[in-house]
Write a protein that holds these residues in place. Structure first.
Motif, PDB file in Angstrom:
ATOM      1  N   CYS B 140       4.446  -9.751   3.259  1.00 55.65           N
ATOM      2  CA  CYS B 140       4.803  -8.342   3.080  1.00 55.65           C
ATOM      3  C   CYS B 140       3.560  -7.569   2.669  1.00 55.65           C
ATOM      4  CB  CYS B 140       5.902  -8.189   2.024  1.00 55.65           C
ATOM      5  SG  CYS B 140       5.325  -8.467   0.336  1.00 55.65           S
ATOM      6  N   VAL B 141       3.739  -6.273   2.443  1.00 55.31           N
ATOM      7  CA  VAL B 141       2.670  -5.430   1.916  1.00 55.31           C
ATOM      8  C   VAL B 141       3.107  -4.992   0.526  1.00 55.31           C
ATOM      9  CG1 VAL B 141       1.274  -3.357   2.299  1.00 55.31           C
ATOM     10  CG2 VAL B 141       2.303  -4.550   4.246  1.00 55.31           C
ATOM     11  N   LEU B 142       2.206  -5.078  -0.439  1.00 56.15           N
ATOM     12  CA  LEU B 142       2.494  -4.464  -1.740  1.00 56.15           C
ATOM     13  C   LEU B 142       1.665  -3.191  -1.852  1.00 56.15           C
ATOM     14  CD1 LEU B 142       2.651  -7.452  -4.287  1.00 56.15           C
ATOM     15  CD2 LEU B 142       4.545  -6.155  -3.261  1.00 56.15           C
ATOM     16  N   LYS B 143       2.307  -2.154  -2.363  1.00 56.47           N
ATOM     17  CA  LYS B 143       1.606  -0.879  -2.530  1.00 56.47           C
ATOM     18  C   LYS B 143       1.794  -0.377  -3.954  1.00 56.47           C
ATOM     19  CE  LYS B 143       1.858   0.883   2.233  1.00 56.47           C
ATOM     20  NZ  LYS B 143       2.346   1.986   3.082  1.00 56.47           N
ATOM     21  N   ALA B 144       0.714   0.121  -4.542  1.00 52.80           N
ATOM     22  CA  ALA B 144       0.823   0.818  -5.821  1.00 52.80           C
ATOM     23  C   ALA B 144       1.684   2.054  -5.581  1.00 52.80           C
ATOM     24  CB  ALA B 144      -0.556   1.222  -6.322  1.00 52.80           C
ATOM     25  N   ALA B 145       2.685   2.267  -6.425  1.00 56.69           N
ATOM     26  CA  ALA B 145       3.561   3.424  -6.221  1.00 56.69           C
ATOM     27  C   ALA B 145       2.779   4.725  -6.359  1.00 56.69           C
ATOM     28  CB  ALA B 145       4.721   3.388  -7.209  1.00 56.69           C
ATOM     29  N   THR B 146       1.760   4.743  -7.205  1.00 49.66           N
ATOM     30  CA  THR B 146       0.977   5.967  -7.405  1.00 49.66           C
ATOM     31  C   THR B 146      -0.516   5.651  -7.394  1.00 49.66           C
ATOM     32  OG1 THR B 146       0.945   5.710  -9.798  1.00 49.66           O
ATOM     33  CG2 THR B 146       2.763   6.988  -8.886  1.00 49.66           C
ATOM     34  N   GLY B 147      -1.307   6.652  -7.040  1.00 46.64           N
ATOM     35  CA  GLY B 147      -2.756   6.584  -7.258  1.00 46.64           C
ATOM     36  C   GLY B 147      -3.573   5.955  -6.153  1.00 46.64           C
ATOM     37  N   GLY B 148      -2.944   5.407  -5.121  1.00 52.59           N
ATOM     38  CA  GLY B 148      -3.738   4.767  -4.060  1.00 52.59           C
ATOM     39  C   GLY B 148      -4.278   5.773  -3.057  1.00 52.59           C
ATOM     40  N   TYR B 149      -5.371   5.432  -2.395  1.00 45.10           N
ATOM     41  CA  TYR B 149      -5.864   6.205  -1.248  1.00 45.10           C
ATOM     42  C   TYR B 149      -6.895   5.376  -0.514  1.00 45.10           C
ATOM     43  CZ  TYR B 149     -10.105   7.166  -3.915  1.00 45.10           C
ATOM     44  OH  TYR B 149     -11.266   7.037  -4.625  1.00 45.10           O
ATOM     45  N   ASP B 150      -7.119   5.685   0.756  1.00 45.28           N
ATOM     46  CA  ASP B 150      -8.154   5.032   1.562  1.00 45.28           C
ATOM     47  C   ASP B 150      -8.128   3.506   1.446  1.00 45.28           C
ATOM     48  OD1 ASP B 150      -9.107   7.317   2.683  1.00 45.28           O
ATOM     49  OD2 ASP B 150     -10.975   7.378   1.547  1.00 45.28           O
ATOM     50  N   GLY B 151      -6.928   2.938   1.533  1.00 43.40           N
ATOM     51  CA  GLY B 151      -6.836   1.481   1.515  1.00 43.40           C
ATOM     52  C   GLY B 151      -6.775   0.893   0.112  1.00 43.40           C
ATOM     53  N   ARG B 152      -7.141   1.699  -0.916  1.00 45.49           N
ATOM     54  CA  ARG B 152      -6.998   1.188  -2.282  1.00 45.49           C
ATOM     55  C   ARG B 152      -5.528   1.269  -2.663  1.00 45.49           C
ATOM     56  NH1 ARG B 152     -12.352   3.804  -5.234  1.00 45.49           N
ATOM     57  NH2 ARG B 152     -13.181   4.479  -3.251  1.00 45.49           N
ATOM     58  N   GLY B 153      -5.073   0.311  -3.451  1.00 44.49           N
ATOM     59  CA  GLY B 153      -3.673   0.314  -3.842  1.00 44.49           C
ATOM     60  C   GLY B 153      -2.762  -0.254  -2.768  1.00 44.49           C
ATOM     61  N   VAL B 154      -3.330  -0.949  -1.779  1.00 46.94           N
ATOM     62  CA  VAL B 154      -2.535  -1.589  -0.718  1.00 46.94           C
ATOM     63  C   VAL B 154      -3.017  -3.031  -0.588  1.00 46.94           C
ATOM     64  CG1 VAL B 154      -1.962  -1.597   1.749  1.00 46.94           C
ATOM     65  CG2 VAL B 154      -2.212   0.586   0.525  1.00 46.94           C
ATOM     66  N   TRP B 155      -2.091  -3.990  -0.646  1.00 52.90           N
ATOM     67  CA  TRP B 155      -2.466  -5.402  -0.573  1.00 52.90           C
ATOM     68  C   TRP B 155      -1.596  -6.125   0.461  1.00 52.90           C
ATOM     69  CZ3 TRP B 155      -1.526  -2.626  -5.025  1.00 52.90           C
ATOM     70  CH2 TRP B 155      -2.634  -2.408  -5.882  1.00 52.90           C
ATOM     71  N   MET B 156      -2.246  -6.877   1.324  1.00 47.35           N
ATOM     72  CA  MET B 156      -1.522  -7.719   2.281  1.00 47.35           C
ATOM     73  C   MET B 156      -1.175  -9.036   1.566  1.00 47.35           C
ATOM     74  SD  MET B 156      -1.313  -6.013   5.052  1.00 47.35           S
ATOM     75  CE  MET B 156      -1.815  -4.280   5.060  1.00 47.35           C
ATOM     76  N   ILE B 157       0.094  -9.350   1.518  1.00 51.46           N
ATOM     77  CA  ILE B 157       0.561 -10.506   0.737  1.00 51.46           C
ATOM     78  C   ILE B 157       1.103 -11.582   1.673  1.00 51.46           C
ATOM     79  CG2 ILE B 157       2.174 -11.258  -1.064  1.00 51.46           C
ATOM     80  CD1 ILE B 157      -0.010  -9.265  -2.010  1.00 51.46           C
ATOM     81  N   ASP B 158       0.472 -12.765   1.615  1.00 48.64           N
ATOM     82  CA  ASP B 158       0.953 -13.889   2.429  1.00 48.64           C
ATOM     83  C   ASP B 158       1.660 -14.949   1.594  1.00 48.64           C
ATOM     84  OD1 ASP B 158       0.027 -13.210   5.142  1.00 48.64           O
ATOM     85  OD2 ASP B 158      -1.948 -13.234   4.199  1.00 48.64           O
ATOM     86  N   THR B 159       1.239 -15.085   0.353  1.00 43.69           N
ATOM     87  CA  THR B 159       1.773 -16.182  -0.472  1.00 43.69           C
ATOM     88  C   THR B 159       2.221 -15.646  -1.835  1.00 43.69           C
ATOM     89  OG1 THR B 159      -0.343 -16.630  -1.538  1.00 43.69           O
ATOM     90  CG2 THR B 159       0.053 -17.727   0.569  1.00 43.69           C
ATOM     91  N   PRO B 160       3.063 -16.377  -2.527  1.00 45.10           N
ATOM     92  CA  PRO B 160       3.451 -15.978  -3.893  1.00 45.10           C
ATOM     93  C   PRO B 160       2.228 -15.820  -4.798  1.00 45.10           C
ATOM     94  CG  PRO B 160       4.923 -17.702  -3.093  1.00 45.10           C
ATOM     95  CD  PRO B 160       3.830 -17.568  -2.066  1.00 45.10           C
ATOM     96  N   ALA B 161       1.191 -16.633  -4.570  1.00 42.85           N
ATOM     97  CA  ALA B 161      -0.013 -16.520  -5.408  1.00 42.85           C
ATOM     98  C   ALA B 161      -0.698 -15.159  -5.205  1.00 42.85           C
ATOM     99  CB  ALA B 161      -0.990 -17.654  -5.088  1.00 42.85           C
ATOM    100  N   ASP B 162      -0.754 -14.696  -3.938  1.00 43.37           N
ATOM    101  CA  ASP B 162      -1.294 -13.351  -3.657  1.00 43.37           C
ATOM    102  C   ASP B 162      -0.527 -12.299  -4.459  1.00 43.37           C
ATOM    103  OD1 ASP B 162      -2.872 -14.527  -1.707  1.00 43.37           O
ATOM    104  OD2 ASP B 162      -1.670 -13.785  -0.011  1.00 43.37           O
ATOM    105  N   ALA B 163       0.801 -12.429  -4.411  1.00 43.77           N
ATOM    106  CA  ALA B 163       1.653 -11.444  -5.084  1.00 43.77           C
ATOM    107  C   ALA B 163       1.435 -11.502  -6.588  1.00 43.77           C
ATOM    108  CB  ALA B 163       3.122 -11.714  -4.746  1.00 43.77           C
ATOM    109  N   GLN B 164       1.298 -12.718  -7.113  1.00 44.41           N
ATOM    110  CA  GLN B 164       1.134 -12.881  -8.556  1.00 44.41           C
ATOM    111  C   GLN B 164      -0.101 -12.132  -9.054  1.00 44.41           C
ATOM    112  OE1 GLN B 164       3.654 -14.724 -10.321  1.00 44.41           O
ATOM    113  NE2 GLN B 164       2.689 -13.299 -11.738  1.00 44.41           N
ATOM    114  N   THR B 165      -1.187 -12.207  -8.285  1.00 43.16           N
ATOM    115  CA  THR B 165      -2.424 -11.529  -8.658  1.00 43.16           C
ATOM    116  C   THR B 165      -2.212 -10.027  -8.784  1.00 43.16           C
ATOM    117  OG1 THR B 165      -3.560 -13.201  -7.337  1.00 43.16           O
ATOM    118  CG2 THR B 165      -4.870 -11.291  -8.012  1.00 43.16           C
TER     119      THR B 165
END
Lengths: 377, 377
Positions: B140-165
């Motif tokens: 999935c994709v995780l996104k910061a609900a606020t404050g992101g722009y230009d790719g910041r605040g967006v994370w591509m998540i493949d594993t639970p470990a990615d999400a945990q970070t």
């Protein structure tokens, strides 16, 4: 050169609408125009940061202004030659150079030089007495050799009494033959210190009371040979006079061919159409030329462009803000340029540009838009 | 309202490149943009007069700034809601209004509202634990609900470990499905307080590392039904969210149709092409919209326009001034916009626009021009 941005700083003497529009162009090039203004309320002074206040006739003011500029250039041509020559002697990069600028400051010097180059111009002579004028022949035009603009400093002379009135002012004058015009044309050309030139398509200018009120780009129904001749005249003037920056050559079209009317060595009212109508505006082109940057493309950005000047209307009626809103509602495609000047009757306070396919329709739109802003109806 | 010019004063919170280009547009409308800058060296602060220095998070700074403005609007969407609501309660005309702006500030609020409107969007859910993410499903994709722009605040998540970070950061998050994109599109639309809207042609945006690097206007080979749907989505968002000013709607085009990705309630990178490519630029249109002026024509000014962003290159190599000169020599028809920022790797320092008939050629020219400025070769 600005240390943070690694980009140059252009200084412009004068803070009228030409400096104002040049500031817009400088912003795109990563710069900020530095202007020398006589008053903090001037057109460019109210939109540019770090405006220097000073007198363009005062050498110390000019020196202080020039200190942090990569190159110094002009919003108007009224800076005294001796001050400019001193700046150059002190190492300031002044463009156009004083030797070139002289021909835009002094009509007698201009006529003498164009004559020597064999360029077509009205018959002319320096005059300083009624007998000189009578020897030249009436009717004629008398022009102030220096300081005129927008129809000021130009007198239509029919009788010796007319001439006497003008001669009584004591200013230096030249007489020119009064030509039967078909219309007036203008050519914009840029030239850089390294000798590169870029010429724009020839335009028709429409004058009302000595003020340019409309510009039609390209000049409608202009035969290619005449267009070529106009561009060759502009090339010759730019190169032979060693112009750096924008040069506007105003021409009379007559049944006997083209004749050079006036020169301006700066952005010029007859080139405002280039903001939307050409690939590179005259304002950016002037900056590129005086910085010896490669020049921009001068192609048309639209098949036809019409520019109409907006003059301040009679007092009373709706505020400018209301007039503007009416115009924007009336013509959503009109491009408005207001100069941030207090409205005074007859003063150039802005211009309107329209681009499209049908030159007659564009002309009606441009005039209607200008009338809205001018008269509020 | 400025007494001398009889024209309004727009205040913009933030002094980045959007404010810088809005100042250029304000000059044409007879105004001068007032900006609130955090630092005197910011993009717009270095080209506008009378910049106010202050903190956009500080109510007193905002109050002092708003005092002389006809209307207050935004260069960015990071101004706190409570401060804006206080300004509005105190009589300041803030546009877009806080109730609308919330949807550009908070992705959770945006997703909730678009869902209620029945607009197509990726499957999403608020998440605040690893079990929430696992329940949503990976990848999935995780996104910061606020404050992101230009790719910041967006994370591509493949594993639970990615999400945990990402979860460990403690910021409020939403999860979105990772969609198989054909390409990304964007629509610019303006809406004024009186409810007038003006929508621009749909464009294609090309992203590299989460940053928009190219915009193709109009979107090549877009079928008319999809273009209509994109414009209808933009109209619905603008009207239902009561947006005033420019709205950019970023869309995913997939084999299953269009999905709303992001909203911005201001001029936006995906609309920079309008400066040369449309009859009215997004910057002028934003001013017209927040002033409740009639909106400008959104027609194309050229058959095709391509915009490429210029990012700061690696340290070393020629100075920006030299790079610029090379580019101008290489492509005299390229329109350059530099933001007056110190060069830092990956930072948006400008953009280049080319207009013409052949979209493939334009794209090669735009990328080549951007590469020159970025890499100096």
């Amino acid at each position: 050169m600005d240390a943070a941005t690694q980009l140059p700083t252009v200084g412009m003497i004068g803070a009228g609408q030409l400096a104002r529009m040049t500031h817009q162009a400088a912003i795109a090039l990563g710069q900020s125009l530095r202007v020398l203004a006589g008053d903090p309320g001037e057109s460019a002074a109210v939109v540019a940061p770090a405006t220097t206040l000073g007198d363009y006739r005062d050498l110390d003011d000019l020196r202080a202004f020039a200190k942090d500029c990569t190159v110094v250039t002009f919003d108007h041509e009224h800076v005294p030659q001796d001050a400019l020559r001193t700046l150059v002697a002190e190492g300031v990069d002044v463009l156009p150079r004083p030797d070139a600028l002289l021909h835009a400051q002094d009509k007698q010097a201009m006529r003498t030089r164009l004559g020597a180059l064999g360029l077509p111009q009205p018959r002319w002579a320096p005059v300083d007495s009624i007998s000189d004028v009578e020897a030249f022949g009436l009717p004629c035009v008398l022009k102030a050799a220096t300081g005129g603009y927008d129809g000021r400093g130009v007198w239509m002379i029919d009788t010796p009494a007319d001439a006497q009135t003008v001669l009584a002012s004591g200013i230096r004058l030249i007489a020119e033959e009064r030509m039967a015009l078909q219309r007036e044309l203008a050519v914009q050309i840029a030239r850089s210190p390294s000798g590169e030139t870029a010429v724009y398509p020839v335009v028709e200018t429409v004058q009302t009371g000595g003020i340019c009120t409309e510009v039609l780009a390209p000049a409608p129904h202009l035969d290619p040979a005449t267009a070529d001749q106009a561009r060759r005249i502009a090339e010759t003037v730019a190169t032979e006079l060693d112009v750096c920056g924008m040069l506007a050559v105003e021409l009379f079209q007559t049944s006997k061919g083209l004749f050079v009317n006036e020169l301006a060595m700066r952005a010029h009212n007859s080139g405002h159409w280039t903001i939307e109508g050409a690939r590179t505006s005259q304002f950016e082109q002037h900056l590129r030329a005086v910085l010896d940057y490669p020049l921009g493309a001068t192609d048309l950005a639209a098949p036809h462009t019409v520019m109409a000047n907006v003059l301040g209307g009679a007092p009373g009626g709706p505020r400018l803000d209301e007039r503007l809103q009416h115009l924007l509602a009336d013509d959503p495609g009109a491009r408005v340029h207001l100069y941030g000047k207090a409205v005074r009757p007859g003063r150039k306070i802005g211009h309107v540009t329209v681009c499209g396919d049908d030159p007659d329709l564009l002309r009606r739109r441009a005039l209607r838009a200008a009338k809205w802003l001018q008269e509020g109806e």
